[in-house]
Design an enzyme around this catalytic site. Structure first.
Site, PDB file in Angstrom:
ATOM      1  N   HIS A 177      43.766  43.201  37.394  1.00  0.00           N
ATOM      2  CA  HIS A 177      43.902  44.007  38.807  1.00  0.00           C
ATOM      3  C   HIS A 177      44.549  42.662  39.614  1.00  0.00           C
ATOM      4  O   HIS A 177      43.870  42.491  40.766  1.00  0.00           O
ATOM      5  CB  HIS A 177      42.567  44.354  39.150  1.00  0.00           C
ATOM      6  CG  HIS A 177      42.051  45.470  38.721  1.00  0.00           C
ATOM      7  ND1 HIS A 177      42.054  46.727  39.069  1.00  0.00           N
ATOM      8  CD2 HIS A 177      41.693  45.756  37.285  1.00  0.00           C
ATOM      9  CE1 HIS A 177      41.436  47.522  38.123  1.00  0.00           C
ATOM     10  NE2 HIS A 177      41.101  46.836  37.237  1.00  0.00           N
ATOM     11  N   TYR A 230      34.091  38.706  35.085  1.00  0.00           N
ATOM     12  CA  TYR A 230      34.497  38.344  36.480  1.00  0.00           C
ATOM     13  C   TYR A 230      34.287  36.969  36.897  1.00  0.00           C
ATOM     14  O   TYR A 230      34.882  36.342  37.633  1.00  0.00           O
ATOM     15  CB  TYR A 230      34.111  39.403  37.536  1.00  0.00           C
ATOM     16  CG  TYR A 230      34.581  40.923  37.383  1.00  0.00           C
ATOM     17  CD1 TYR A 230      35.077  41.251  36.020  1.00  0.00           C
ATOM     18  CD2 TYR A 230      34.565  41.822  38.194  1.00  0.00           C
ATOM     19  CE1 TYR A 230      35.573  42.593  35.890  1.00  0.00           C
ATOM     20  CE2 TYR A 230      35.083  43.034  38.060  1.00  0.00           C
ATOM     21  CZ  TYR A 230      35.397  43.514  36.922  1.00  0.00           C
ATOM     22  OH  TYR A 230      36.136  44.702  36.597  1.00  0.00           O
TER      23      TYR A 230
HETATM   24  C1  HEM Z   1      34.490  45.393  29.996  1.00  0.00           C
HETATM   25  C2  HEM Z   1      35.368  46.054  30.683  1.00  0.00           C
HETATM   26  C3  HEM Z   1      35.927  45.190  31.761  1.00  0.00           C
HETATM   27  C4  HEM Z   1      36.490  43.922  32.006  1.00  0.00           C
HETATM   28  C5  HEM Z   1      36.549  42.935  30.778  1.00  0.00           C
HETATM   29  C6  HEM Z   1      37.180  43.785  33.212  1.00  0.00           C
HETATM   30  C7  HEM Z   1      37.664  42.643  33.563  1.00  0.00           C
HETATM   31  C8  HEM Z   1      38.390  42.463  34.901  1.00  0.00           C
HETATM   32  C9  HEM Z   1      38.585  40.919  35.367  1.00  0.00           C
HETATM   33  C10 HEM Z   1      38.862  39.968  34.694  1.00  0.00           C
HETATM   34  C11 HEM Z   1      38.986  41.320  36.793  1.00  0.00           C
HETATM   35  C12 HEM Z   1      39.250  40.145  37.890  1.00  0.00           C
HETATM   36  C13 HEM Z   1      38.037  39.820  38.318  1.00  0.00           C
HETATM   37  C14 HEM Z   1      38.259  38.605  39.508  1.00  0.00           C
HETATM   38  O1  HEM Z   1      39.015  37.525  38.931  1.00  0.00           O
HETATM   39  O2  HEM Z   1      37.856  38.362  40.719  1.00  0.00           O
HETATM   40  C15 HEM Z   1      38.544  42.646  36.906  1.00  0.00           C
HETATM   41  C16 HEM Z   1      39.309  43.444  38.380  1.00  0.00           C
HETATM   42  C17 HEM Z   1      38.857  44.530  38.561  1.00  0.00           C
HETATM   43  N1  HEM Z   1      38.186  45.466  37.508  1.00  0.00           N
HETATM   44 FE1  HEM Z   1      37.681  45.334  35.750  1.00  0.00          FE
HETATM   45  N2  HEM Z   1      37.153  44.968  33.807  1.00  0.00           N
HETATM   46  C18 HEM Z   1      36.335  45.772  32.930  1.00  0.00           C
HETATM   47  C19 HEM Z   1      35.970  47.262  33.387  1.00  0.00           C
HETATM   48  C20 HEM Z   1      36.275  47.718  34.605  1.00  0.00           C
HETATM   49  C21 HEM Z   1      35.825  48.925  35.080  1.00  0.00           C
HETATM   50  C22 HEM Z   1      35.238  49.912  33.952  1.00  0.00           C
HETATM   51  C23 HEM Z   1      36.267  49.335  36.368  1.00  0.00           C
HETATM   52  C24 HEM Z   1      36.164  50.436  37.145  1.00  0.00           C
HETATM   53  C25 HEM Z   1      35.412  51.158  37.253  1.00  0.00           C
HETATM   54  C26 HEM Z   1      36.990  48.122  36.573  1.00  0.00           C
HETATM   55  C27 HEM Z   1      37.609  48.032  37.949  1.00  0.00           C
HETATM   56  C28 HEM Z   1      38.070  46.774  38.306  1.00  0.00           C
HETATM   57  C29 HEM Z   1      38.721  46.506  39.845  1.00  0.00           C
HETATM   58  C30 HEM Z   1      38.779  47.637  40.784  1.00  0.00           C
HETATM   59  C31 HEM Z   1      39.176  45.087  39.815  1.00  0.00           C
HETATM   60  C32 HEM Z   1      39.757  44.485  40.833  1.00  0.00           C
HETATM   61  C33 HEM Z   1      38.667  43.892  41.739  1.00  0.00           C
HETATM   62  C34 HEM Z   1      39.629  43.299  42.959  1.00  0.00           C
HETATM   63  O3  HEM Z   1      40.397  43.754  43.432  1.00  0.00           O
HETATM   64  O4  HEM Z   1      39.066  42.098  43.039  1.00  0.00           O
HETATM   65  N3  HEM Z   1      37.052  47.190  35.548  1.00  0.00           N
HETATM   66  N4  HEM Z   1      38.296  43.341  35.731  1.00  0.00           N
END
Ligand code: HEM
Ligand code: HEM
Ligand code: HEM
Lengths: 361, 181
Positions: free
Chosen positions: A67, A334
């Site tokens: 993201h 995260y």
């Molecule tokens: C094991 C599964 C998942 C992994 C490994 C993953 C990994 C990541 C990582 C590494 C980030 C960046 C975080 C940061 O640097 O602050 C991220 C952001 C995000 N993830 Fe995931 N994610 C997963 C599942 C999900 C699921 C199930 C959702 C939604 C329901 C989701 C929604 C989001 C959103 C909305 C962001 C953006 C947050 C922002 O705008 O700062 N993710 N994810």
């Protein structure tokens, strides 16, 4: 002292005692190394996911590992009081909490072009005046694609571009889908979802299940969605500029407030909580827990959403994790993504302060 | 050989309680930082309050340390080793206090809530600053590894006293055979 050691060593069992002096610290050190996973390169760790995202999108220092393309927003949340019988969290009462959020596109490329079918997300940090904060990251897809962290890692790697074509290997994705009918099904639901014209009139789903815990300590499984008050429209034909989704959002926020309803779906016994690929029956009770109002956009560069991570397990008293394995994995990953990017020099974000000032013109 | 007295019971209780807590924290920490399983959340939730408890106990222990005269190390030990022993104890005190402060400070700098038990949380002790967060996150790992290294050396030295030298040092922190104080 050495003489004393020599003398005591010649006694019966002396050598054994000396061996124990060396063996005890060595055993603790070995146990520590094993616990840290340094001897098991196959263990799934936050570092595994950093490598996965790197394999798919390359290195983008300073940016979120997933993201990556996004913009900060802020506003407030007014609790309606309707969720208080289910959760004792202060922010569900009839009170206002300040909110910082972030709209983003899924994927690790910070300057990918916008497109109607790309997965859009909304991340939120609720900061009630009295009471603990709540963070969430929610997506505009109906169900999640995988059941657990191991499958997420395998699926992510299967979609990595292969040298030569620069495209994912269809055979590898096919092999994964053959083994994972739930992912095949989820991809079908994702492709069939009704797209909207932009961030402002989109619905964002928790996908993961959590527990609401009320004042009596009774826990209820829930999922939730942010449902727009803005009129839902399909994508306009012919759109598709590099940043059109973000520009439209900036325009809308330059003109006025945007609102969403926090609609909580109440699970019933038998509804799958440990499987985010499985939808709950449509007729489940829904509670309107309050209204999110967003009033202001800011670039990530200098904005309030950059220096935090929307860790989905930062929960107030009254909201608790369920047996869904994904949120704990997200929390761990995260935290690593946040620590890494915080120590790196970040180039300017795609959505610049100038773009925000011009209101997306 | 000049005989040494024992540490007072308060110091011995604190020593062994904290030894167990600190070793547990080192293992909890290094495991949780290398897992993405459901244990991650459970262990981080345990790690924060246990770490703060160590900080509080370390401060009590330090204050207590000024209330008694620690037993002398036996003069069979060369002066340089006696100095090293004293220095290692100072380092252990510094790390027992610094490590939880760095943990608390790093969460503060990363704008994480510093949640304890039952919904209570501690106020931030540092301003929100992501560069500082990244630095402290590294420091927390390196201080943990240093703490482990010093504890292992300390363990080896204690066992050398107890098993090989068989002088008065080990009983000064445990119980004296024959119940003699
Ligand atoms: C094991 C599964 C998942 C992994 C490994 C993953 C990994 C990541 C990582 C590494 C980030 C960046 C975080 C940061 O640097 O602050 C991220 C952001 C995000 N993830 Fe995931 N994610 C997963 C599942 C999900 C699921 C199930 C959702 C939604 C329901 C989701 C929604 C989001 C959103 C909305 C962001 C953006 C947050 C922002 O705008 O700062 N993710 N994810
Ligand atoms: C995390 C683990 C440990 C820490 C942080 C620690 C810390 C300390 C400190 C600071 C002292 C100085 C006395 C005081 O002010 O309390 C001390 C003394 C002592 N410790 Fe430990 N200790 C640990 C584990 C152990 C273990 C595992 C053993 C033995 C198997 C041990 C045996 C001793 C002995 C015998 C003394 C007395 C030394 C003397 O007479 O000067 N300690 N320890
Ligand atoms: C004597 C006290 C403490 C010890 C021995 C300790 C030890 C550790 C260790 C060994 C790690 C893993 C480092 C790595 O592998 O990179 C760790 C990580 C961590 N510690 Fe501590 N810690 C202590 C106190 C605290 C306190 C008081 C807090 C917060 C209030 C805290 C918060 C954390 C956090 C948030 C992580 C990182 C989790 C992650 O990477 O996702 N620690 N600690």
């Amino acid at each position: 002292m050495l003489a004393l050691i020599r003398k005591n060593l010649t006694e019966k069992g002396g050598a054994l005692r000396l061996a124990a002096v060396v063996a005890a610290p060595a055993a603790v050190a070995a146990a520590f190394v094993a616990t840290a996973g340094w001897l098991s390169p196959d263990r799934l760790t936050p570092a595994t996911f950093m490598r996965d995202f790197h394999a798919v999108d390359g290195a983008h220092p300073g940016f979120r590992r997933n993201h990556a393309k996004g913009v900060c927003v802020s506003g407030w949340f007014d609790g309606s009081g309707a969720a208080t019988p289910l959760s004792r969290a202060a922010l569900f009462g009839k009170e206002r909490s300040q909110v910082v959020g972030r709209f983003a596109l899924a994927g690790g490329a910070p300057n990918q072009p916008d497109a109607p079918g790309k997965v859009r997300s909304l991340a939120l940090r609720f900061m009630p005046t009295n009471g603990a904060e709540w963070r969430m990251g929610i997506n505009d897809i109906p169900v999640f694609l995988v059941r657990n962290a191991a499958d997420f890692s395998d699926f992510t790697l299967a979609t990595a571009p292969v040298p030569g074509t620069g495209q994912p290997d269809p055979a590898r994705i096919g092999a994964f889908l053959d083994k994972h009918p739930e992912t095949k099904n989820a991809l079908g639901l994702l492709k069939a979802r009704a797209l909207t014209s932009g961030f402002a009139n989109d619905t964002y789903n928790s996908l993961d299940a959590f527990l609401f815990v009320n004042a009596e300590g009774v826990a209820t499984p829930v999922r939730w969605a942010m449902v727009p008050e803005q009129a839902v429209e399909p994508p306009a034909a012919g759109e598709g500029g590099q940043d059109y989704l973000f520009d439209d959002l900036l325009k809308a926020l330059a003109q006025g407030q945007l609102r969403w309803r926090l609609m909580v779906t109440v699970g019933e016994p038998g509804d799958p909580t440990a499987d985010p690929t499985a939808a709950w029956p449509e007729q489940r009770r829904k509670i309107d827990a309050g209204t999110l109002t967003l009033t202001k956009a800011e670039s990530e560069d200098g904005g309030p959403c950059t220096g935090i991570t929307f860790d989905p397990l930062i929960l107030p008293e009254g909201v608790a994790p369920s047996d869904d394995p994904i949120p704990a994995a997200r929390s761990a990953v995260y935290s690593r993504s946040f620590a890494l990017r915080s120590g790196e020099t970040k180039p300017p974000s795609e959505i610049t302060p100038a773009a925000v000032r011009s209101g997306g013109q | 050989m000049r005989s040494v007295e024992s540490f007072p019971i308060s110091a011995r209780v604190l020593h062994w309680l904290m030894a167990a807590m600190i070793l547990a924290m080192l293992f909890i920490g290094v495991f949780m930082a290398a897992t993405v399983g459901p244990a991650y959340h459970t262990l981080v939730d345990l790690h924060r309050p246990l770490g703060i408890a160590i900080l509080l106990l370390a401060l009590v222990r330090l204050a207590n340390r000024f209330l008694f005269r620690a037993p002398q190390l036996p003069d069979t030990l060369p002066p340089v080793l006696r100095l090293a022993a004293r220095a290692s104890h100072v380092v252990l005190y510094v790390l027992m206090i610094a490590q939880p402060l760095v943990g608390w400070g790093m969460l503060s700098a990363g704008a994480y809530p510093v949640t304890m038990w039952g919904g209570a949380s501690l106020p931030p002790i540092l301003p929100h600053d992501t560069e500082l967060f990244a630095t402290l996150r590294h420091l927390h790992s390196w201080l943990a590894f240093s703490l482990l290294a010093v504890v292992l050396a300390h363990l080896g030295a204690a066992l050398l006293h107890g098993l090989v030298l068989r002088d008065d040092v080990f009983p000064s922190m445990t119980v004296r055979r024959g119940g003699k104080k």
